[in-house]
Design a protein around this motif. Structure first.
Motif, short mmCIF file in Angstrom:
data_model
loop_
_atom_site.label_atom_id
_atom_site.label_comp_id
_atom_site.label_asym_id
_atom_site.label_seq_id
_atom_site.Cartn_x
_atom_site.Cartn_y
_atom_site.Cartn_z
N PRO A 73 0.84 -1.20 0.00
CA PRO A 73 0.00 0.00 0.00
C PRO A 73 0.87 1.25 0.00
O PRO A 73 2.01 1.22 0.47
N GLU A 74 0.34 2.32 -0.54
CA GLU A 74 1.05 3.60 -0.52
C GLU A 74 0.70 4.35 0.77
O GLU A 74 -0.47 4.40 1.16
N ILE A 75 1.71 4.91 1.43
CA ILE A 75 1.46 5.64 2.68
C ILE A 75 0.99 7.05 2.33
O ILE A 75 1.75 7.85 1.79
N VAL A 76 -0.26 7.36 2.68
CA VAL A 76 -0.81 8.70 2.42
C VAL A 76 -0.43 9.64 3.56
O VAL A 76 -0.11 10.81 3.33
N ALA A 77 -0.50 9.14 4.79
CA ALA A 77 -0.16 9.95 5.96
C ALA A 77 0.28 9.02 7.08
O ALA A 77 -0.17 7.88 7.18
N ASP A 78 1.18 9.52 7.92
CA ASP A 78 1.71 8.71 9.01
C ASP A 78 2.14 9.65 10.11
O ASP A 78 3.07 10.45 9.93
N MET A 79 1.43 9.62 11.27
CA MET A 79 1.75 10.54 12.35
C MET A 79 1.40 9.91 13.69
O MET A 79 0.24 9.66 13.97
N ALA A 80 2.42 9.66 14.49
CA ALA A 80 2.24 9.18 15.86
C ALA A 80 1.28 7.98 15.91
O ALA A 80 1.62 6.89 15.43
N ALA A 81 0.07 8.19 16.42
CA ALA A 81 -0.85 7.07 16.67
C ALA A 81 -1.63 6.64 15.44
O ALA A 81 -2.34 5.62 15.50
N VAL A 82 -1.53 7.36 14.33
CA VAL A 82 -2.43 7.08 13.20
C VAL A 82 -1.70 7.01 11.86
O VAL A 82 -0.60 7.58 11.69
N ALA A 83 -2.31 6.31 10.93
CA ALA A 83 -1.78 6.23 9.57
C ALA A 83 -2.92 6.08 8.58
O ALA A 83 -3.99 5.56 8.92
N THR A 84 -2.69 6.54 7.37
CA THR A 84 -3.65 6.39 6.27
C THR A 84 -2.92 5.79 5.08
O THR A 84 -1.87 6.28 4.68
N PHE A 111 -7.27 -0.30 21.00
CA PHE A 111 -7.06 0.32 22.30
C PHE A 111 -6.22 -0.63 23.15
O PHE A 111 -6.53 -1.82 23.21
N ASP A 112 -5.22 -0.09 23.83
CA ASP A 112 -4.46 -0.91 24.77
C ASP A 112 -4.95 -0.62 26.18
O ASP A 112 -4.64 0.43 26.76
N PRO A 113 -5.74 -1.53 26.77
CA PRO A 113 -6.29 -1.28 28.11
C PRO A 113 -5.21 -0.96 29.15
O PRO A 113 -5.48 -0.24 30.11
N ALA A 114 -3.99 -1.45 28.93
CA ALA A 114 -2.92 -1.19 29.89
C ALA A 114 -2.63 0.30 30.01
O ALA A 114 -2.14 0.77 31.04
N ALA A 115 -2.94 1.08 28.96
CA ALA A 115 -2.70 2.53 28.99
C ALA A 115 -3.86 3.29 29.61
O ALA A 115 -3.75 4.48 29.87
N GLU A 151 -0.73 -3.18 12.69
CA GLU A 151 -0.15 -1.84 12.82
C GLU A 151 -0.89 -1.02 13.89
O GLU A 151 -0.27 -0.30 14.69
N ALA A 152 -2.22 -1.13 13.92
CA ALA A 152 -2.99 -0.40 14.93
C ALA A 152 -2.65 -0.89 16.34
O ALA A 152 -2.53 -0.09 17.27
N VAL A 153 -2.48 -2.19 16.49
CA VAL A 153 -2.10 -2.76 17.80
C VAL A 153 -0.72 -2.26 18.19
O VAL A 153 -0.49 -1.86 19.34
N ARG A 154 0.21 -2.25 17.25
CA ARG A 154 1.58 -1.79 17.53
C ARG A 154 1.55 -0.33 18.01
O ARG A 154 2.19 0.03 18.99
N ARG A 155 0.77 0.50 17.33
CA ARG A 155 0.69 1.92 17.74
C ARG A 155 -0.05 2.07 19.08
O ARG A 155 0.29 2.94 19.88
N ALA A 156 -1.07 1.24 19.31
CA ALA A 156 -1.78 1.31 20.59
C ALA A 156 -0.83 1.00 21.75
O ALA A 156 -0.92 1.61 22.82
N LYS A 157 0.10 0.08 21.53
CA LYS A 157 1.05 -0.27 22.60
C LYS A 157 1.97 0.92 22.91
O LYS A 157 2.46 1.04 24.04
N SER A 158 2.20 1.80 21.92
CA SER A 158 3.06 2.98 22.14
C SER A 158 2.30 4.21 22.57
O SER A 158 2.83 5.05 23.30
N PHE A 159 1.06 4.38 22.09
CA PHE A 159 0.34 5.64 22.30
C PHE A 159 -0.98 5.46 23.06
O PHE A 159 -1.69 6.43 23.27
N GLY A 160 -1.35 4.23 23.43
CA GLY A 160 -2.60 3.97 24.11
C GLY A 160 -3.71 3.60 23.15
O GLY A 160 -4.55 2.76 23.44
N VAL A 161 -3.71 4.26 21.99
CA VAL A 161 -4.67 3.98 20.95
C VAL A 161 -3.94 4.08 19.61
O VAL A 161 -2.99 4.85 19.47
#
Lengths: 352, 352
Positions: free
Chosen positions: A69-80, A272-276, A98-108
């Motif tokens: 896929p082509e990356i349209v946007a990528d910033m902290a907790a989100v990507a398009t 969502f990472d409940p741990a956060a 990818e969403a799980v990986r970011r949730a582990k870093s940013f909570g969501v």
């Protein structure tokens, strides 16, 4: 009694079909695995029944076979991502990871995909996140298709717009997979094809009159599927439909305003990472209590018991893994035709 | 014709009532402003009708008058607060601002609140985020109250569980505010109090039989409100109810498993910054196209036109700001009683 097949054999067979059709081994294997997962869970309109259509789209060049896929946007907790009409089940499983990986870093963490190909059964993706202790929300729409009218209207505008949610409980996860309409395109089409009606007026004809005949959605001009809530409180399903159209198409920046004509999906994935938040233990305590409270709720007249979403699917999956997968009539025949074209040997039925 | 009041006069009056009842000026003003906002939008069960109840809870010490929420967790894009039963409208407006702030930094921001007091009308919070170009999702449940049974059951377990969503379009935002049940506690109670029935079987009696009599929810043993979708597809509303109970109570780590008895709310607030996804311009283009396509959808028989959620509320608000707020019968009388007790002068009706 319908014929049964070993799940591993079906997955290997479908993987081989997709490889022969041009997918690399990772895309072919994930697509096959997730289609069979839907059949294992009993979501038979969104399992291997979809494979012949996918193979035809690959052959016609309308499903992209190769690349990323082509990356349209990528910033902290989100990507398009722009999915370039790559296989939707593969893209979505990557987006979940990818969403799980970011949730582990940013909570969501949230990933939206524009121009994915069809993504199949949303419920099939959920345990990918719940197994990692995350809650997952997943929604999709297809801006090239319209079958559901807004509440009060009579012209199809939305897709049924599924939204799924996986919830860890410590035991079996809660696996929700609903649509914002009273029923789906898949069930409507199957009923119409079989000439069957339901005891519910879930459709509108092209003039906007309620009907139990799902065939109206295939007429010209077409009728429509009612939003969830039907005639008396369908403004609620309509609201949910607008939320899902927006999460999938407006956030990803591609949708009905572009009038696409290719079968595809706009996808919203969020973990969502409940741990956060309040902690995984507290999360599972609440979610587990709730699931148990549902199961022990006294049933109303005519109901055997109250089920928790996912319970029946996980029970079907366990039985299918032990005793074989029972495919809906017609599926193996349609696959055998594709297998003949692609030179792949279909699996044998168990005891067959 | 009902009496009308100037919105600014109502807000000042309610602010003064809450100050006299012990809230500091910020908490009093925000609570008053958001209750009047609900009345302006026409959500009359969740406007100033709630004020006497809030004042009684403040007097009884069951709504906390002073201090800040306790931070339970705080990490990157997300936070969890213990609201200590502080005024829910004030807490939630703060959470919306915080979620928007985090969305601007991380693409998405989420705040969950445990032990908030009641949060009123969810729709009243949405423009706080859409005015800043963000999409907002907001959900709440009250783990001390049960009025909705899980699909197939007959014992109340959930609250109606509202979920709201504000969507920027470039023009008027789309403002969705629905619940996961066919109707709300507020409407059920108002109908029961007035001895009215609706032409829909939206409730179950305690034995699980459908009825059009909302008074069943106040009997002993109580009946229940059906989940959205009712008897024929209420499994969908049930799924949505489980999602909302989980987002609000499991993520915040406090809920029904703790068997709370204080009137309150578990709250989930989430903001998305479209600029971090496909861009605000692309977002508004899709959302605006969708809203226009709904408005121009041909109405079905008996419907005047298709409305976009929020259109009617914003039109009512504009008229009420110009011509005065028409309060639902009984509200000003109940407030006058509180005003007498607290020594505050009620506002004069326009031309009264």
């Amino acid at each position: 009694m319908a014929e049964r097949y070993e799940a591993t054999g079906l997955t290997a067979f479908a993987t081989r079909l997709f490889e022969k059709a041009g997918l690399d081994s990772e895309k072919a294997a994930l697509t096959a695995e997730l289609l069979v997962e839907a059949d294992l869970m009993g979501h038979t309109t969104h399992g291997l029944q979809l494979a012949p259509g996918y193979l035809k789209k690959l052959a016609a060049g309308e499903m992209t076979a190769e690349g990323e896929p082509e990356i349209v946007a990528d910033m902290a907790a989100v990507a398009t991502w722009d999915g370039r009409y790559l296989p939707g089940l593969w893209l979505t499983s990557r987006a979940v990871d990818e969403a799980v990986r970011r949730a582990k870093s940013f909570g969501v963490g949230a990933v939206t995909i524009r121009r994915s190909h069809h993504i199949g059964c949303l419920a099939a993706f959920l345990t990918r996140a719940t197994d990692q202790g995350c809650m997952l929300m997943l929604a999709s729409s297809d801006p090239s298709v319209a079958s559901v009218a807004p509440f009060g209207g009579r012209q199809p505008l939305f897709t049924p717009n599924p939204v799924a949610c996986g919830i860890p409980t410590g035991g079996d996860p809660i696996l929700i997979d609903i649509s914002a309409s009273v029923t789906t395109n898949g069930l409507s089409g199957r009923l119409a094809g079989e000439g069957r009606r339901l005891p519910f007026q879930w459709w509108l004809d092209a003039d906007g009159n309620p009907t139990d005949d799902s065939a109206v959605i295939e007429r010209d001009p077409p009728g429509s599927i009612l939003p969830m809530g039907g005639l008396d409180h369908g403004h609620k399903g309509y609201g949910l439909a607008l939320m899902i159209e927006t999460l999938t198409q407006a956030l990803s920046g591609f949708g009905r305003a572009d009038a696409p004509t290719t079968w595809g999906a706009s996808v919203f994935v969020q973990a969502f990472d409940p741990a956060a938040f309040g902690g995984l233990e507290a999360f599972e305590r609440q979610a587990g209590w709730l699931a148990d409270a549902c199961r022990s709720n006294p049933p109303r007249p005519g109901m055997e018991k109250v089920r928790v979403p996912g319970d029946a699917a996980l029970a079907r999956k366990r039985r299918a893994l032990a005793e074989g997968v029972e495919l809906y009539p017609g599926i193996i025949g349609a696959l055998a035709a594709e297998a003949g074209r692609l030179g792949v040997t279909p699996p044998q039925a168990i005891g067959g």
